[in-house]
Design a protein around this motif. Structure first.
Motif, PDB file in Angstrom:
ATOM      1  N   UNK A   1       0.786  -1.674   0.131  1.00 12.53           N
ATOM      2  CA  UNK A   1       0.128  -0.095   0.085  1.00 12.53           C
ATOM      3  C   UNK A   1       0.731   0.989  -0.259  1.00 12.53           C
ATOM      4  N   UNK A   2       0.290   2.080  -0.996  1.00 16.94           N
ATOM      5  CA  UNK A   2       1.444   3.577  -0.575  1.00 16.94           C
ATOM      6  C   UNK A   2       0.127   4.474  -1.795  1.00 16.94           C
ATOM      7  N   UNK A   3       0.586   5.637  -1.756  1.00 17.53           N
ATOM      8  CA  UNK A   3       0.073   6.733  -2.233  1.00 17.53           C
ATOM      9  C   UNK A   3       0.556   6.034  -3.860  1.00 17.53           C
TER      10      UNK A   3
ATOM     11  N   UNK B   1      -0.646  -7.404  -8.962  1.00 15.74           N
ATOM     12  CA  UNK B   1      -2.132  -7.020  -9.545  1.00 15.74           C
ATOM     13  C   UNK B   1      -2.438  -5.867  -8.619  1.00 15.74           C
ATOM     14  N   UNK B   2      -1.797  -5.127  -9.739  1.00 13.56           N
ATOM     15  CA  UNK B   2      -1.748  -3.654  -9.147  1.00 13.56           C
ATOM     16  C   UNK B   2      -2.985  -2.930  -9.175  1.00 13.56           C
ATOM     17  N   UNK B   3      -3.550  -1.801  -8.340  1.00 14.43           N
ATOM     18  CA  UNK B   3      -4.297  -0.549  -8.399  1.00 14.43           C
ATOM     19  C   UNK B   3      -5.793  -2.088  -8.294  1.00 14.43           C
ATOM     20  N   UNK B   4      -5.592  -2.804  -7.183  1.00 11.72           N
ATOM     21  CA  UNK B   4      -6.694  -4.378  -7.010  1.00 11.72           C
ATOM     22  C   UNK B   4      -7.962  -3.346  -6.493  1.00 11.72           C
TER      23      UNK B   4
ATOM     24  N   UNK C   1      -2.295  -1.181  -3.732  1.00 11.66           N
ATOM     25  CA  UNK C   1      -3.103   0.059  -4.632  1.00 11.66           C
ATOM     26  C   UNK C   1      -3.060   0.869  -3.494  1.00 11.66           C
ATOM     27  N   UNK C   2      -3.180   2.037  -4.268  1.00 15.19           N
ATOM     28  CA  UNK C   2      -2.629   3.245  -3.029  1.00 15.19           C
ATOM     29  C   UNK C   2      -4.023   3.778  -3.361  1.00 15.19           C
ATOM     30  N   UNK C   3      -5.417   2.745  -2.788  1.00  8.64           N
ATOM     31  CA  UNK C   3      -6.236   3.488  -2.252  1.00  8.64           C
ATOM     32  C   UNK C   3      -5.950   2.966  -1.018  1.00  8.64           C
ATOM     33  N   UNK C   4      -6.973   3.472  -0.162  1.00 10.08           N
ATOM     34  CA  UNK C   4      -7.673   3.249   1.386  1.00 10.08           C
ATOM     35  C   UNK C   4      -8.720   1.676   1.286  1.00 10.08           C
ATOM     36  N   UNK C   5      -8.126   0.743   1.668  1.00 11.40           N
ATOM     37  CA  UNK C   5      -9.193  -0.612   0.500  1.00 11.40           C
ATOM     38  C   UNK C   5     -10.505  -0.667   2.069  1.00 11.40           C
ATOM     39  N   UNK C   6      -9.508  -0.846   3.224  1.00 13.97           N
ATOM     40  CA  UNK C   6     -10.411  -0.416   4.657  1.00 13.97           C
ATOM     41  C   UNK C   6     -11.810   0.614   4.460  1.00 13.97           C
TER      42      UNK C   6
ATOM     43  N   UNK D   1       2.585  -4.212   3.492  1.00 15.29           N
ATOM     44  CA  UNK D   1       4.562  -3.439   3.705  1.00 15.29           C
ATOM     45  C   UNK D   1       3.321  -2.077   3.055  1.00 15.29           C
ATOM     46  N   UNK D   2       3.360  -1.611   3.630  1.00 12.50           N
ATOM     47  CA  UNK D   2       3.313  -0.036   3.295  1.00 12.50           C
ATOM     48  C   UNK D   2       4.215   0.600   3.620  1.00 12.50           C
ATOM     49  N   UNK D   3       4.579   1.524   2.222  1.00 17.72           N
ATOM     50  CA  UNK D   3       5.422   2.301   1.548  1.00 17.72           C
ATOM     51  C   UNK D   3       5.106   4.349   2.218  1.00 17.72           C
ATOM     52  N   UNK D   4       5.709   4.715   3.120  1.00 22.62           N
ATOM     53  CA  UNK D   4       5.146   6.137   3.058  1.00 22.62           C
ATOM     54  C   UNK D   4       5.467   7.241   1.962  1.00 22.62           C
ATOM     55  N   UNK D   5       5.115   8.214   2.615  1.00 22.42           N
ATOM     56  CA  UNK D   5       5.080   8.829   1.312  1.00 22.42           C
ATOM     57  C   UNK D   5       6.736  10.364   1.321  1.00 22.42           C
TER      58      UNK D   5
END
Ligand SMILES: Nc1ncnc2c1ncn2[C@@H]1O[C@H](COP(=O)(O)OP(=O)(O)OP(=O)(O)O)[C@@H](O)[C@H]1O
Length: 617
Positions: free
Chosen positions: A338-340, A409-412, A451-456, A477-481
């Motif tokens: 996840x990440x922007x 699977x990008x932009x899931x 995904x760059x969306x907040x899936x929750x 894994x979350x990549x910080x901006x």
């Protein structure tokens, strides 16, 4: 036992080690000054108080680094005397408590934490019945300090200790404070709170007369003393310079039996105080531990840099991402990155693939750019003649192509709900049917979703299936901006600029200090991808070897540091803005030119003219 005890006392008081002799009943015959000093029995150098006992209403201040351990058996009953009735307080807890003795009209103040909850220190500051009280249990420097109206009472310790100060309720003056040697004096926390009389300290103190007392009265519940007594009774144990603990003090002891006419009449114990040595050893151990930690961290950072040479950035946050990527590479679990946008999700996914299934295919599916109607057949493939327009020979889907390797699977979050159901089935048993196919196809594919969306949030909005989310969220894994790890900007520029110059086909260019400052002050909504674009544009705009801030075209609302030197001809700014807007709108419409024209309110001719002018594909 000894005829000339007077002389013996004189001699032994001159010794620089503690010396204790007991007879075969355990009665102390000799206890020299040094031994008294080691065990805190000599205490005429301290702040004075008279002998006495605790009275109802007295103010009691307790600092205990391990309840019930080496504090004279402090227990819930003793704590009740000051109104602390709390079943959560357990043995070994770190406790600070202030209360009025046997006065139920006064509410106590206390904090209690599990020993593993307190890292460095437990502190409490309070005003209690008009008195300023501060208690600090410093677990690092091993010291407990109780301060009452500015007067400080400190106790050093080696392992555990219970500190106590009692103030007279009427005068608010100190009437008792705890000091080393409380075990020998029988002045543990419980003894005092039970109402036992305590001895005077300082100028009013009398020597505690230990001669003739049973050794267990002075040294309660201590293994070394038990051994000492056993030897005096007849056991044949002796040793020289062994590390022992007596009354919680680290000591070096020599134990010898004393025989007369072939009969055991007692035992002698020589004691050296090694608390100072212990303290130095502990400090050295702490220093070595810290050094090892730093070395380990440096080694880890170096290792991560070598393992992931393409991932630039050694900020703490980025190193953590690399550590997770390494762990993920060592498993076969589904990974969710996840990440922007532009933070490097694809880059990390590739790095995980390379370190785990690098010799096998890596298939990157951008679920956001493939129209939903096509995505299913792209993912799973189709048999010949499956639908009109299908290739005659049929087609392999991305899952099949990725067999043995990894599928990203990008932009899931962009996948439609019906397709989410199909995907869930594939993720559950790694098998699927091609469109129009009868045969179940089994694949061995590692799935990485991004995904760059907040899936929750998407789940709450009803756009994303919860069960699919749990299926893919096995190893997140979350990549910080980039704005949260600005220390990565300079290394990124250093790494990206030469490659960009090469791509553009110009000589090497460097960034001026003011330009770098501008980059550091920017918010980076588009993250590393935006940094790459801005650098590329700057390389194109600048004729010399140095890139200045005027060459950096940052989004205007963030460009707070706009200076005279940043001004570029209006025509150029407008062109940059036009190009940017068209590109972003095209991307939003997933390459649909008709929709882009419409949204921008442009004629067909003007639109195509701009595409040509700005070389937009
Ligand atoms: N830490 C990094 N080191 C070097 N290059 C990076 C780093 N992070 C990102 N990049 C570069 O930035 C660009 C964008 O990265 P990437 O495509 O991986 O981002 P993303 O998060 O997948 O973006 P999106 O969500 O828009 O698909 C790529 O050219 C990538 O190589």
């Amino acid at each position: 036992m000894f005829e000339s005890t007077e002389h013996l006392e004189l001699f032994t008081d001159m010794m620089s080690e503690g010396f204790i002799v007991i007879d075969n009943n355990g009665t102390i015959q000799i206890y020299n000054n040094k031994a008294k000093e080691i065990f805190g029995i000599l205490h005429n150098q301290q702040i004075s108080h008279l002998k006495g006992k605790i009275n109802d209403g007295d103010i009691v201040i307790i600092g205990d680094n391990a309840v019930g351990k080496d504090d004279g058996g402090l227990d819930s009953e003793s704590l009740e005397y000051i109104g602390v009735r709390d079943k959560r307080i357990r043995e070994d807890d770190v406790l600070i408590a202030v209360g009025a003795y046997k006065d139920s009209s006064v509410k106590p103040v206390y904090i209690c934490k599990g020993s593993d909850e307190v890292k460095n220190a437990l502190k409490m500051e309070t005003k209690f019945l008009g008195i300023d009280i501060k208690v600090v249990i410093d677990l690092v420097n091993k010291i407990i300090t109780i301060e009452a109206d500015g007067e400080k009472y400190s106790m050093n310790y080696v392992r555990y200790i219970g500190h106590l100060v009692i103030l007279d309720r009427a005068t608010k003056k100190m009437k008792f404070y705890q000091a080393q040697g409380y075990t020998a004096r029988g002045e543990g926390l419980k003894d005092i709170l039970d109402g036992k009389e305590y001895m005077a300290k300082g100028e009013n103190s009398e020597f505690l007369n230990v001669i003739g007392k049973n050794v267990f009265e002075i040294h309660k519940g201590c293994k070394t003393i038990k051994e000492f007594y056993d030897v005096a009774k007849g056991e044949n144990i002796s040793y020289i310079d062994e590390f022992k603990e007596i009354n919680g003090f680290p000591t070096m002891c020599t134990l010898i039996p004393v025989d007369k006419d072939g009969k055991r009449i007692g035992a002698a114990l020589k004691v050296e105080d090694i608390s100072e040595i212990k303290r130095v050893i502990r400090e050295r151990d702490d220093a070595l531990f810290n050094l090892e930690k730093v070395e380990k961290e440096l080694h880890e950072e170096k290792m991560l840099k070598e393992l992931f040479p393409n991932i630039i950035g050694e900020s703490k946050k980025m190193n953590y991402v690399k550590k997770l990527a390494l762990k993920a590479a060592n498993t076969n679990s589904t990974v969710l990155i996840l990440g922007e946008s532009g933070t490097g999700k694809t880059l990390i996914a590739k790095a995980i693939h390379e370190r785990s299934r690098g010799d096998k295919p890596f298939v990157h599916v951008n679920c956001g750019t493939i129209p939903d109607t096509l995505l299913e057949s792209e993912l799973f493939g189709y048999e010949r003649g499956a639908f009109t327009g299908a290739r005659a020979e049929g087609k392999k889907g991305f899952f099949e192509m990725a067999n043995g390797g990894t599928i990203l699977l990008d932009e899931i979050g962009e996948i439609s709900p019906p397709l989410q159901v199909k995907l869930l089935q594939v993720l559950q048993d790694r098998s699927f049917y091609k469109i129009g196919g009868q045969e179940k196809i089994k694949v061995d594919v590692r799935v990485i979703a991004a995904s760059n969306r907040n899936l929750e949030e998407e789940i709450l909005k009803g756009n994303f299936r919860e069960d699919l989310y749990y299926r893919i969220n096995v190893f997140p894994i979350w990549i910080p901006p980039l704005r949260e790890r600005k220390e990565d900007i300079y290394p990124l520029v250093e790494a990206l600029l030469p490659a960009i110059c090469e791509k553009v086909g110009c000589g090497r260019k460097t960034l001026s200090v003011e330009a770098l400052n501008m980059l550091l002050n920017y918010d980076w909504p588009g993250n590393v991808r935006e940094l790459e674009n801005i650098l590329e544009r700057a390389v194109n705009l600048c004729d010399g070897n140095s890139i200045f801030s005027k060459h950096l075209v940052l989004k205007p609302n963030n460009n707070e540091n706009f200076e005279i030197s940043d001004i570029v001809p209006l025509k150029q700014s407008v062109a940059e803005f036009e190009k940017d807007t068209i590109k972003r709108t095209l991307k939003l419409h997933k390459g649909d030119k008709k929709k882009t024209m419409k949204s921008l309110g442009m004629s067909k001719t003007a639109f195509y003219e701009r595409l040509k002018k700005y070389d937009i594909q």
